[in-house]
Design a protein around this motif. Structure first.
Motif, PDB file in Angstrom:
ATOM      1  N   LEU A  79       0.632  -1.116   0.001  1.00  0.00           N
ATOM      2  CA  LEU A  79       0.184  -0.143   0.015  1.00  0.00           C
ATOM      3  C   LEU A  79       0.875   1.211  -0.022  1.00  0.00           C
ATOM      4  CD1 LEU A  79      -2.672  -1.112   2.623  1.00  0.00           C
ATOM      5  CD2 LEU A  79      -2.876  -0.422   0.185  1.00  0.00           C
ATOM      6  N   VAL A  80       0.256   2.417  -0.485  1.00  0.00           N
ATOM      7  CA  VAL A  80       0.987   3.551  -0.838  1.00  0.00           C
ATOM      8  C   VAL A  80       0.263   4.605  -0.133  1.00  0.00           C
ATOM      9  CG1 VAL A  80       2.013   5.369  -2.330  1.00  0.00           C
ATOM     10  CG2 VAL A  80       2.136   2.888  -3.056  1.00  0.00           C
ATOM     11  N   PRO A  81       0.847   5.200   1.167  1.00  0.00           N
ATOM     12  CA  PRO A  81      -0.158   6.463   1.792  1.00  0.00           C
ATOM     13  C   PRO A  81      -0.702   7.497   0.718  1.00  0.00           C
ATOM     14  CG  PRO A  81       1.747   5.718   2.928  1.00  0.00           C
ATOM     15  CD  PRO A  81       1.941   4.947   1.703  1.00  0.00           C
ATOM     16  N   PRO A 105       6.670   4.478   2.263  1.00  0.00           N
ATOM     17  CA  PRO A 105       6.103   3.244   3.000  1.00  0.00           C
ATOM     18  C   PRO A 105       4.925   3.375   3.712  1.00  0.00           C
ATOM     19  CG  PRO A 105       8.436   3.947   3.861  1.00  0.00           C
ATOM     20  CD  PRO A 105       7.786   5.006   3.228  1.00  0.00           C
ATOM     21  N   PRO A 106       4.158   2.325   3.451  1.00  0.00           N
ATOM     22  CA  PRO A 106       2.580   2.044   4.187  1.00  0.00           C
ATOM     23  C   PRO A 106       2.890   2.456   5.947  1.00  0.00           C
ATOM     24  CG  PRO A 106       3.547   0.017   3.934  1.00  0.00           C
ATOM     25  CD  PRO A 106       4.720   0.788   3.453  1.00  0.00           C
ATOM     26  N   ARG A 107       1.669   3.144   6.344  1.00  0.00           N
ATOM     27  CA  ARG A 107       1.880   3.461   7.822  1.00  0.00           C
ATOM     28  C   ARG A 107       0.388   2.847   8.277  1.00  0.00           C
ATOM     29  NH1 ARG A 107       2.176   8.662   5.575  1.00  0.00           N
ATOM     30  NH2 ARG A 107       0.503   9.569   6.781  1.00  0.00           N
ATOM     31  N   ARG A 108       0.908   2.480   9.632  1.00  0.00           N
ATOM     32  CA  ARG A 108      -0.479   1.944  10.465  1.00  0.00           C
ATOM     33  C   ARG A 108       0.142   1.914  11.744  1.00  0.00           C
ATOM     34  NH1 ARG A 108      -2.896  -3.317   7.835  1.00  0.00           N
ATOM     35  NH2 ARG A 108      -4.462  -2.426   9.084  1.00  0.00           N
ATOM     36  N   ASP A 109      -0.901   1.901  12.613  1.00  0.00           N
ATOM     37  CA  ASP A 109      -0.679   1.543  14.054  1.00  0.00           C
ATOM     38  C   ASP A 109      -0.212   0.383  14.518  1.00  0.00           C
ATOM     39  OD1 ASP A 109      -3.052   0.921  15.180  1.00  0.00           O
ATOM     40  OD2 ASP A 109      -3.715   2.815  14.710  1.00  0.00           O
TER      41      ASP A 109
END
Length: 640
Positions: A326-328, A461-465
């Motif tokens: 995924l791409v933000p 990079p993909p970001r998530r928590d």
């Protein structure tokens, strides 16, 4: 920045603030009875005498106020608003003994913070053994400026979770026990969809729906797909992404996906919404545990609601979407070379008390005597000294605006979804990635990250928590320490957190100290009510903060030379010995078995005792070790 742009930004901020409102929820925590899977009634934690719990809904920019009263009577409580950055309001984050004291029964606690985020989140209790009792629900932040705001017609929230038929206060002690030396996690009895089963979501033809998918479970990840419908991912964990098509999603506990789904033109049939539990996480699979569940996109209430054919014994049949691709949507670039690198290995070991613990490095997280945030407030110039926070909270002090890199090597054979409070993080590398071979590494030697030999990091990079690490694999994440606070980093499988799989990031504590005056007095009053100190180091020492005498410590290590098999054998030998000694002790305290006999029978007994052969034949009737005559006399008693 030109003056014109600056004026426009100020104007936009003013407009947003003028539209913001205060949204207030009054929560009275109470025990209620529920039976969501139709298999067993049980007590669950309700709010205002109702369960399922209310969904919290706000708009971006709103002030959220939650007045919580702990009316449970027998259980401490708190609320963590999962995924909220709490920038400037660290004391509202909610984890017990990290940023606050647990709220005891009969007391109130108010959470009050501004919501400057968007997307799909959830809230849950954050004290020991709590949220699996039903204390968890969705938190939705609406954003009229989302890039996909005009791409859907209706907004639908879907939660999935595992479910237990016993309260956690009963499950917990048997889980972390010498009778469970392998640390096998408690097995759920079912898996829920919107806190129920066999439900239908009415839809209209040729309509686009936004589905917010949240795994609010305590343990098991789940696969998700809809028969003959394509999912378009537009958000993960509150971060908007470039649209990506997907057929199957893997949603670990604590993760969220927002997807767009366009319905078909025809209403001739209904379509299965399929969820399948990740059976690889389960040590055993009872024959009565249904791993797959079917709910429906209901186009036509009178049409058949078919069941899909799903082979669920092998999860590698699924090829879920790889979130690493995924791409933000904002295309935030890869953070620079890290200023601070943290490398920790995930493993589980039995300590000398016979219990199985989880470790990051050689430390199993052990709660301090004082909530760590309050230690920061009372530490003065020593706030940047990791020593005052105690060895066993596994503290790492970060400087303001440092680029931090976390390398997580998984030496365990299970998957682990790791969550960072106060931030999301860039996932710059993971091995292996999602796919049919994600589990191939559980039976081989773990592979650790080699900084001199890795694939190229993504430009954005993909970001998530919450990110998942594979069995025997690793991941590498980066974030910027731009949010002063005490932030918990931990596995979100609740059983693993209770075993100690966590550590603390203490970010810019010198800056954080300036926020102490904004903490409501109610927070410290709660500590008084709970009988917990709110000043001093991890040991509660307020005179000499470098004196850690009295801090809570993990149990000592087993002597060297024990293998895993030897440890298990030792534990079971100890268990057998304890059971054997217990039975002997119980038998010893029992009164002798007495029989009532007449005078004539006693005379007959006297003749028998005169014959040694007859006496020897009676010896087997009594307990071994007593002489023949003693045996017989003890078992006869004269009666009138």
């Amino acid at each position: 920045m030109s003056p014109a742009i600056a004026v426009l930004l100020l104007l936009a901020a003013f407009v947003q603030s003028s539209l913001a409102k205060t949204v207030t929820y009054n929560f009275n925590l109470t025990w209620v009875t529920a039976n969501p899977d139709g298999l067993a009634e049980r007590q669950v934690i309700g709010i205002n005498n109702q369960w399922p719990l209310p969904v919290i809904e706000v708009d971006k920019g709103d002030q959220l106020v939650v007045n919580m009263h702990n009316g449970l009577g027998d259980k401490n409580a708190s609320i963590h608003f999962h995924g909220m950055y709490q920038n400037g309001t660290n004391e509202m984050d909610g984890p017990s003994m990290v940023t606050q004291c647990p709220v005891p029964p009969g007391y109130d606690f108010t959470y009050n913070f501004t919501v400057n985020q968007n997307g799909t989140y959830w809230y849950h209790c954050h004290v020991d053994y709590c949220y699996p009792d039903g204390y968890r629900q969705a938190l939705i932040i609406h954003d009229s400026d989302a890039y996909f705001a005009d791409m859907y017609d209706e907004d639908i929230t879907i939660t999935v979770s595992d479910w237990y038929h016993e309260v956690t206060d009963e499950i917990g002690p048997s889980f972390q026990s010498i009778y469970n030396p392998t640390g096998a996690e408690p097995l759920p009895q079912s898996f829920l969809f919107n806190d129920t089963l066999n439900s239908s979501i009415p839809v209209k033809p040729n309509t686009t729906y936004m589905l917010r998918l949240i795994n609010i479970g305590a343990f098991v990840g789940q696969y998700f797909y809809i028969d003959d419908h394509e999912l378009t991912i537009v958000e993960i964990d509150g971060v908007y992404t470039e649209p990506q098509k997907a057929d199957v999603l893997y949603i670990s506990v604590a993760q969220r996906y927002t997807v767009l789904v366009t319905t078909k033109n025809s209403t001739s049939q209904n379509y299965c919404i399929v969820t399948v539990a990740d059976s690889v996480l389960l040590d055993v699979i009872p024959s009565n545990l249904q791993l797959n569940n079917t709910n429906w996109l209901q186009y036509n209430a009178t049409a058949a609601h078919e069941q899909p054919v799903i082979p669920v014994s092998d999860p590698t049949q699924f090829d879920p979407f790889d979130d690493m691709t995924l791409v933000p949507y904002d295309h935030q670039p890869l953070l620079d070379t890290p200023d601070h690198s943290i490398t920790v290995n995930v493993n589980f070991q039995i300590l000398q008390n016979g219990l199985d613990y989880a470790f990051l490095g050689n430390i199993t997280y052990t709660k301090p005597q004082v909530p760590t945030l309050y230690t920061v407030y009372s530490a003065g110039d020593l706030s940047t000294n990791e020593e005052i926070y105690g060895e066993f909270t596994h503290p790492v002090v970060l400087q303001h605006n440092e680029v931090v890199e976390i390398v997580l090597n998984n030496q365990d054979t299970g998957t682990h979804p790791f969550h960072l409070h106060g931030h999301n993080f860039q996932m710059v590398d993971r091995f292996p990635s999602y796919g049919p071979h994600f589990y191939d590494y559980k039976n081989i030697t773990p592979i650790s990250y080699d900084p001199s030999n890795h694939t190229a990091f993504p430009a954005s990079p993909p970001r998530r928590d919450t990110f998942v690490v594979a069995p025997g694999g690793y991941w590498v994440a980066r974030f910027r320490a731009d949010n002063p606070g005490v932030w918990f980093f931990h596995c979100h499988i609740d059983w693993h957190l209770s075993q100690g799989l966590g550590m603390l990031m203490i970010e810019a504590p010198d800056i954080l100290q300036t926020q102490r005056d904004t903490v409501p007095q109610q927070h410290f009053d709660t500590c008084k009510a709970a009988g917990i100190a709110y000043e001093g180091n991890a040991a509660g020492n307020t005179v000499n903060l470098l004196d850690l005498k009295g801090e809570k410590k993990q149990s000592t290590w087993l002597p060297s030379g024990f293998t895993a098999r030897g440890i298990v054998a030792l534990v079971f030998s100890c268990i057998s010995a304890i059971l054997g000694m217990t039975m002997i002790a119980v038998y010893g305290f029992l009164e002798p078995v007495a029989k009532q006999h007449t005078v004539g029978q006693v005379a007959e007994l006297t003749e028998v005792m005169a014959d040694p052969k007859a006496v020897d034949s009676l010896q087997g009737e009594g307990a071994s070790g007593a002489g023949p005559s003693t045996q017989v006399v003890e078992r006869y008693e004269l009666s009138e």
